[in-house]
Design a protein around this motif. Structure first.
Motif, PDB file in Angstrom:
ATOM      1  N   ALA A  97       7.444   1.064   2.309  1.00 24.30           N
ATOM      2  CA  ALA A  97       7.711   0.553   1.512  1.00 24.30           C
ATOM      3  C   ALA A  97       8.736  -0.069   0.792  1.00 24.30           C
ATOM      4  O   ALA A  97       8.842  -1.335   0.306  1.00 24.30           O
ATOM      5  CB  ALA A  97       7.144   1.948   0.098  1.00 24.30           C
ATOM      6  N   ARG A  98      10.204   0.772   1.283  1.00 24.97           N
ATOM      7  CA  ARG A  98      11.081  -0.272   1.047  1.00 24.97           C
ATOM      8  C   ARG A  98      11.351  -1.648   1.888  1.00 24.97           C
ATOM      9  O   ARG A  98      11.733  -2.798   1.695  1.00 24.97           O
ATOM     10  CB  ARG A  98      12.686   0.753   1.561  1.00 24.97           C
ATOM     11  CG  ARG A  98      13.234   1.804   0.615  1.00 24.97           C
ATOM     12  CD  ARG A  98      13.905   2.920   1.322  1.00 24.97           C
ATOM     13  NE  ARG A  98      14.107   4.131   0.970  1.00 24.97           N
ATOM     14  CZ  ARG A  98      13.540   5.462   1.475  1.00 24.97           C
ATOM     15  NH1 ARG A  98      12.685   4.748   2.514  1.00 24.97           N
ATOM     16  NH2 ARG A  98      13.710   6.290   1.151  1.00 24.97           N
ATOM     17  N   LYS A  99      10.532  -2.089   2.607  1.00 25.70           N
ATOM     18  CA  LYS A  99      10.145  -3.451   3.649  1.00 25.70           C
ATOM     19  C   LYS A  99       9.812  -4.026   2.432  1.00 25.70           C
ATOM     20  O   LYS A  99       9.485  -5.507   2.479  1.00 25.70           O
ATOM     21  CB  LYS A  99       9.803  -3.051   4.789  1.00 25.70           C
ATOM     22  CG  LYS A  99      10.305  -2.554   5.531  1.00 25.70           C
ATOM     23  CD  LYS A  99       9.855  -2.061   7.545  1.00 25.70           C
ATOM     24  CE  LYS A  99      10.390  -0.827   7.605  1.00 25.70           C
ATOM     25  NZ  LYS A  99       9.755  -0.724   9.257  1.00 25.70           N
TER      26      LYS A  99
ATOM     27  N   ASP B 285       0.805  -1.279  -0.396  1.00 28.90           N
ATOM     28  CA  ASP B 285       0.158   0.271  -0.122  1.00 28.90           C
ATOM     29  C   ASP B 285       0.580   0.872   0.079  1.00 28.90           C
ATOM     30  O   ASP B 285       0.615   2.469  -0.734  1.00 28.90           O
ATOM     31  CB  ASP B 285      -1.314   0.347   1.121  1.00 28.90           C
ATOM     32  CG  ASP B 285      -2.116  -0.829   0.875  1.00 28.90           C
ATOM     33  OD1 ASP B 285      -2.043  -1.840   0.541  1.00 28.90           O
ATOM     34  OD2 ASP B 285      -2.444  -0.976   2.425  1.00 28.90           O
ATOM     35  N   ALA B 286       1.070   1.538   0.711  1.00 24.63           N
ATOM     36  CA  ALA B 286       2.714   2.367   0.891  1.00 24.63           C
ATOM     37  C   ALA B 286       3.948   2.725  -0.524  1.00 24.63           C
ATOM     38  O   ALA B 286       3.513   3.761  -1.089  1.00 24.63           O
ATOM     39  CB  ALA B 286       3.285   2.365   1.963  1.00 24.63           C
TER      40      ALA B 286
ATOM     41  N   ILE C  21      12.514  -3.136  -7.665  1.00 26.24           N
ATOM     42  CA  ILE C  21      12.743  -2.403  -8.855  1.00 26.24           C
ATOM     43  C   ILE C  21      11.815  -1.775  -8.972  1.00 26.24           C
ATOM     44  O   ILE C  21      13.127   0.133  -8.811  1.00 26.24           O
ATOM     45  CB  ILE C  21      12.714  -2.652 -10.269  1.00 26.24           C
ATOM     46  CG1 ILE C  21      13.856  -4.306 -10.484  1.00 26.24           C
ATOM     47  CG2 ILE C  21      12.652  -1.687 -11.255  1.00 26.24           C
ATOM     48  CD1 ILE C  21      13.677  -4.873 -11.756  1.00 26.24           C
ATOM     49  N   ILE C  22      10.718  -1.199  -8.564  1.00 22.68           N
ATOM     50  CA  ILE C  22       9.785  -0.385  -8.607  1.00 22.68           C
ATOM     51  C   ILE C  22      10.047   1.024  -7.591  1.00 22.68           C
ATOM     52  O   ILE C  22      10.651   1.926  -7.223  1.00 22.68           O
ATOM     53  CB  ILE C  22       8.804  -0.756  -8.750  1.00 22.68           C
ATOM     54  CG1 ILE C  22       7.971  -1.379  -9.927  1.00 22.68           C
ATOM     55  CG2 ILE C  22       7.046   0.078  -8.159  1.00 22.68           C
ATOM     56  CD1 ILE C  22       6.752  -2.417  -9.846  1.00 22.68           C
ATOM     57  N   VAL C  23      10.609   0.229  -6.190  1.00 18.50           N
ATOM     58  CA  VAL C  23      11.241   1.020  -4.665  1.00 18.50           C
ATOM     59  C   VAL C  23      12.752   2.445  -5.083  1.00 18.50           C
ATOM     60  O   VAL C  23      11.765   3.104  -5.239  1.00 18.50           O
ATOM     61  CB  VAL C  23      11.650  -0.183  -3.224  1.00 18.50           C
ATOM     62  CG1 VAL C  23      12.443   1.005  -3.266  1.00 18.50           C
ATOM     63  CG2 VAL C  23      10.277  -0.744  -3.440  1.00 18.50           C
ATOM     64  N   ARG C  24      13.424   1.212  -5.961  1.00 22.30           N
ATOM     65  CA  ARG C  24      14.484   2.502  -6.970  1.00 22.30           C
ATOM     66  C   ARG C  24      13.517   3.181  -8.025  1.00 22.30           C
ATOM     67  O   ARG C  24      14.470   4.507  -7.645  1.00 22.30           O
ATOM     68  CB  ARG C  24      15.371   1.456  -7.043  1.00 22.30           C
ATOM     69  CG  ARG C  24      16.207   0.752  -6.102  1.00 22.30           C
ATOM     70  CD  ARG C  24      16.593  -1.014  -6.456  1.00 22.30           C
ATOM     71  NE  ARG C  24      17.306  -1.138  -5.132  1.00 22.30           N
ATOM     72  CZ  ARG C  24      17.242  -1.483  -4.247  1.00 22.30           C
ATOM     73  NH1 ARG C  24      15.561  -1.869  -4.411  1.00 22.30           N
ATOM     74  NH2 ARG C  24      18.183  -1.884  -3.050  1.00 22.30           N
TER      75      ARG C  24
END
Length: 302
Positions: free
Chosen positions: A235-237, A166-167, A253-256
């Motif tokens: 989100a990073r988790k 969600d984040a 990948i999408i986090v980055r």
């Protein structure tokens, strides 16, 4: 992980498709800001992701069609939702809803993840201003978060991972709103910029009609990006919270990519020129993210 399906606004077709229910814009997965059903996902699941995307693309095109009245949009969207739920009386013109319903039945995924998207696009037909950060987050709960939840359920992940997906999905939706703020205003008279924060800067929604970001608007943008940064701590988790290495790699990948886009928006002016990721950004995020997700998968978000 795929994310928000809100793409740069283009002039939509004013004519329904031959089937009569859709109003296709011509957009496809290649037009999205982030990967949609990439090769990193398990091969046997990609057709199901494609059906979810096709449904979402169809209803998004209806919501973004400036030639339709709000009443017509709501009627079409409500019908797609009814077809998704298997209600009688909806034929081949709603084939994408029927396809998704069968896909979800096969995979055991709830149709709620499709119905929530419909609810978001109905909201777009009814509401075009957001006074507070909380209101905007409420919109993202319907417009973005179901995409991540769908993918987690499709991969058999624990629902405790929703918090992290969600984040990430909310961040992606909000940065996309900032990217497209000028186009959204011109094409659809939609403003996703926080009105209360604009007022605190002695500004109003007309700031997005200008050719460049004003100092007051920049302050509001930074506050919205600060909110995104806070969400990124969860989100990073996400990759670590996932058991599927495939999904963890795509998520990492999408986090980055999200981190990079936040950086670009801090420095860029979306009114003067669209702020967007380039090939180097995608390549860098792909290499680093895929490696990180591979090793992070299954470690646990804690």
């Amino acid at each position: 992980m795929s994310t928000s399906l809100h793409t740069p606004v283009s002039s939509p077709s004013s004519e329904p498709s031959p089937a009569g229910a859709e109003t296709p814009s011509g957009k496809g997965a290649k037009d999205e800001n982030f990967p949609v059903g990439s090769f990193l996902l398990p091969k046997h699941l990609r057709p199901h992701v494609a059906k979810y995307y096709a449904f979402a693309r169809a209803i998004d095109d209806i919501a973004d069609n400036g030639a339709l009245s709000p009443e017509d949009k709501i009627k079409r969207l409500t019908s797609f939702d009814a077809a998704l739920k298997g209600e009688p009386g909806y034929g081949g013109e709603y084939q994408k809803a029927h396809d998704l319903r069968e896909s979800m039945k096969e995979t055991g995924v709830t149709t709620k993840h499709g119905s929530d998207l419909v609810a978001a696009f109905i909201l777009d037909a009814e509401k075009s201003r957001y006074a507070s950060w909380e209101e905007l987050l409420g919109y993202c709960e319907l417009s973005a978060n179901p995409v991540g939840r769908y993918l987690l359920d499709l991969h058999g992940e624990d629902k405790s991972g929703y918090r992290y997906s969600d984040a990430l999905c909310t961040v992606l939706q909000i940065v996309n709103h900032l990217q497209d703020c000028g186009d959204d205003r011109r094409e659809l008279d939609r403003i996703y910029i926080i009105e209360d924060w604009l007022k605190e800067e002695n500004e109003d929604i007309t700031v997005v009609d200008r050719d460049a970001v004003s100092p007051g608007f920049r302050n509001v943008m930074d506050r919205m990006l600060d909110g995104c940064e806070s969400l990124m701590s969860d989100a990073r988790k996400l990759p670590s919270a996932l058991n599927s290495k495939h999904l963890a790699m795509e998520s990492a990948i999408i986090v980055r990519l999200a981190e990079r886009l936040i950086q670009l928006l801090r420095k860029g002016d979306p009114l003067a020129k669209r702020v967007a990721l380039n090939k180097v950004d995608f390549a860098s995020a792909g290499l680093r993210g895929a490696a990180a997700g591979f090793f992070e998968a299954g470690r646990g978000a804690a």
